[in-house]
Design a protein around this motif. Structure first.
Motif: not given
Length: 235
Positions: A141-145, A148-152, A163-165
């Motif tokens: 879950s942490r790796l997926k998160l 997900r926020v890599a482009m923040s 986006d998408g949070l």
């Protein structure tokens, strides 16, 4: 292999002992909360720290004034001998429960002791599998998160917009970062950032990790523990 199984079984019995004392502590805190309804928040946090300590310490100081005076309520001989008993520190409880356990678990000529050892080893292995599953879920879950926020994007407030949070959260232990949905703006955004910074100042991100590890070790319990805030591996 037998040596590992015996060690794992002893660890499992120690966890059961901690789980039992932790459950009693949780019930005691819940009763105290019903009596002291308007207790200061600091006192409430301190009260809930007691079950947490009982859930992580294999041995705790014994007290005649405690709701469970014995530090290790579940005791055993070895994984090959059905010598399990209840040592609650209350003589009446032991006098009633332990003789019954002796009758149920007494070794017989037909190999009851061997079967008990095998069942204990199997239960310990199931427990270890559950712990590994909980920890693996947290890691995935942490790796997926993280992905997900890599482009923040970091804005002027120091928070990161993504986006998408669906909700804000904090990631990181040593250098925690606040992540917000991109749609947040104005006073709402300022209030949310202040709220998340309050969590960071109280080290809630650290306590949440500790609480998750406790839940992983005691995953078989139906009781859910709360420490100031809901358990979430993101914070």
């Amino acid at each position: 292999m037998d040596g590992f199984a015996d060690i794992l079984s002893e660890i499992f019995l120690a966890v059961l002992s901690m789980s039992l004392t932790g459950t009693v502590a949780v019930l005691a805190v819940m009763l105290a909360r019903c009596i002291i309804r308007k207790a200061p928040r600091a006192l409430i946090c301190l009260m809930w720290a007691i079950p947490a300590i009982r859930l992580v310490l294999p041995a705790a100081p014994e007290s005649a004034f405690s709701v469970m005076p014995s530090a290790s309520p579940v005791v055993s001989g070895s994984a090959n001998l059905p010598a399990v008993g209840i040592n609650s520190g209350i003589a009446a409880v032991g006098d009633i429960v332990n003789p019954a356990l002796d009758v149920i678990l007494a070794p017989a000529a037909d190999g009851a002791a061997v079967r008990y050892g095998m069942l204990l080893h199997a239960a310990a292995l199931i427990w270890l599998t559950g712990v590994c599953a909980f920890l693996a879920y947290a890691i995935v879950s942490r790796l997926k998160l993280r992905r997900r926020v890599a482009m923040s994007i970091r804005d002027d407030s120091g928070a990161y917009l993504c986006d998408g949070l669906s909700s804000p959260f904090v990631i990181g232990m040593i250098h925690p970062k606040i992540y917000l949905p991109s749609a947040l703006a104005g006073e709402t955004k300022a209030f949310v950032i202040a709220h998340e910074r309050a969590h960071i100042s109280r080290r809630d991100n650290v306590w949440k990790l500790i609480s998750y590890v406790i839940r992983a070790v005691h995953w078989f319990k139906a009781t859910k523990y709360r420490f100031n805030h809901r358990v979430d591996i993101r914070e």
